[in-house]
Enzyme design. Structure first.
Site, PDB file in Angstrom:
ATOM      1  CE1 TYR A 142      -3.677   2.488   0.323  1.00  0.00           C
ATOM      2  CE2 TYR A 142      -2.484   3.356   2.212  1.00  0.00           C
ATOM      3  CZ  TYR A 142      -3.484   3.465   1.268  1.00  0.00           C
ATOM      4  OH  TYR A 142      -4.301   4.577   1.283  1.00  0.00           O
ATOM      5  CG  ASP A 234       5.569   3.415   1.329  1.00  0.00           C
ATOM      6  OD1 ASP A 234       5.738   4.018   2.408  1.00  0.00           O
ATOM      7  OD2 ASP A 234       4.475   3.372   0.751  1.00  0.00           O
ATOM      8  CE  LYS A 263       1.098   5.097   8.593  1.00  0.00           C
ATOM      9  NZ  LYS A 263      -0.281   5.585   8.770  1.00  0.00           N
TER      10      LYS A 263
END
Length: 445
Positions: A142, A234, A263
């Site tokens: 994702y 990622d 994050k």
């Protein structure tokens, strides 16, 4: 445990918010509970119910809901001086310098506003730098809500995974199974001269937490070197969560050309970043021909929070604490599953964890991974452990979401809303919290 106020708020939300939420994963069955406040390792909902929180904002809250005083002071200082300026500030330089000192792949950075924005920008950067169009992604990986990676299928039979994306976008994306060395070699043999980048999470963190098999990332590194493609990690989820300040790339000893962050790097505020070799990152405008810009990029409050977050971790035992709790939790879960649900698989590393509702049990447990699947070939479960996104999708996801999640909630434990997203231990959690959580798992399983 009552939920009248949450139900009332959800009823109101359905009238003014699409699906009653602002992110689809929050729409739990039959309706979500609405959080009133956070408190250390807990959240309290609108009805006053208190939950041990292992969602932690889907990963950003390394310190739970009680950030260190240094972090709170930095946020208050910069927010009191003005919300934002549309001009550079010293704190964004300090934050970039800190990240570049610690993360192996990073010489230079560009801060943005979300993990999605970071990966969108990284894809554009890879295409601009190489002059090529094709991007290889992992099935089940994702990379945010972006057109280039919301693609599914195999070989020449690929298509967007959601409405609203033209089929033409999918023609430039090649999905391959994570951990499948033969598949990625075949893709490079067929398309290598057209591949701008391989974009992968070091660990699949949004599809059940799948660790790489031995040598897989090294194969990606070698192929990208051989064909002149960029290897893009990622690390929106794993960044400053796995591998400490060096991130997952430091843990695995494989250095990508470009890394995306989100994050934790923003200290709980909206953030994203793209880092890598200077010659690549300098391709972003205004120093290069690849356009990238954003009104809120490098927001001073976010930069202050992120810098103080990581600075505190560098000077204290943050990672030792959260990783020890994560290991304690995964070891306990492994024992519970061995006794009550031997077909289930405990996964995770460092402060990440999950129980996957896999369907087949090994014949014996001697020599089993004792604190989460490491894809160790001599483990009795090795052939049964999920190695791809498809393997995780084949788990009993309905039981996890409709039965297990609800039972854990009723016992005061807040987990991510489905079987796919990772769960996280925070610095605010204690050994007693872990034991309470294990008791809840025993009851729910």
């Amino acid at each position: 445990m009552t939920s009248d106020e949450s139900r009332r708020l959800y009823d109101r939300a359905l009238s003014v918010l699409a699906g009653g939420v602002n992110s689809s994963v929050r729409a739990t069955m039959p309706y979500p509970f609405f959080v009133q406040k956070g408190d250390g390792g807990h959240v309290v909902d609108a009805d006053g119910n208190r939950y041990l929180d292992y969602v932690n904002g889907y990963g950003p809250l390394l310190y739970g809901h009680s950030p260190p005083e240094e972090v709170q002071a930095a946020v208050q200082k910069h927010s009191s001086q003005g919300p934002m300026y549309g001009a550079p500030t010293e704190i964004e330089v300090e934050h970039a310098e800190f990240v570049a000192r610690h993360v192996p792949s990073v010489e230079m950075l560009r801060f943005v506003n979300s993990g999605t924005e970071a990966t969108v920008s990284a894809v554009r950067l890879a295409r601009g730098y190489t002059g090529r169009d094709k991007i290889v992604v992992m099935q089940g990986g994702y990379h945010g809500a972006q057109e280039s990676t919301l693609v599914e299928g195999e070989g020449d039979h690929v298509h967007p995974s959601t409405r609203g994306i033209p089929q033409e976008f999918a023609q430039h994306t090649i999905p391959v199974p994570f951990n499948d060395t033969e598949a990625i070699i075949e893709v490079f043999q067929e398309h290598g001269d057209d591949i701008a980048a391989v974009l992968t999470e070091p660990i699949l963190g949004n599809k059940g937490i799948v660790m790489p098999v031995d040598g897989y990332h090294e194969t990606l590194r070698d192929l990208c070197d051989d064909f002149g493609s960029l290897l893009v990690f990622d690390e929106v989820i794993t960044g400053f969560r796995v591998g400490g300040l060096q991130c997952a790339q430091g843990k695995f000893g494989v250095t990508p050309d470009v890394t995306t962050f989100g994050k934790i790097i923003g200290g709980g505020f909206p953030v994203g970043a793209i880092g890598g070799r200077a010659e690549i990152i300098e391709q972003f405008s205004p120093s290069g021909p690849v356009f990238q810009s954003g009104t809120f990029s490098g927001h001073p409050v976010t930069m202050a929070a992120g810098h103080a977050y990581l600075q505190y971790a560098a000077e204290h035992d943050v990672y030792e604490h959260v990783n020890a709790l994560g290991e304690q939790l995964r070891e306990g879960l492994t024992e519970i599953c061995r006794e009550q649900a031997p077909e289930y698989t405990v996964v995770g590393t460092d402060s990440m964890f999950k129980v996957l509702f896999t369907r087949d049990a090994p014949d014996e447990f001697e020599g089993h991974c004792d604190a989460g699947c490491t894809q160790r070939e001599d483990c009795p479960r090795y052939e049964l452990c999920p190695k791809t996104g498809a393997d995780v999708a084949a788990c009993d996801t309905e039981r996890w979401e409709r039965v297990f999640w609800q039972q854990m909630k009723e016992q005061g434990v807040f987990l991510t809303a489905n079987q796919y997203e990772s769960q996280f231990v925070s610095y605010a959690h204690t050994e007693d919290d872990i034991e309470e959580t294990l008791d809840a798992y025993r009851e729910a399983l």
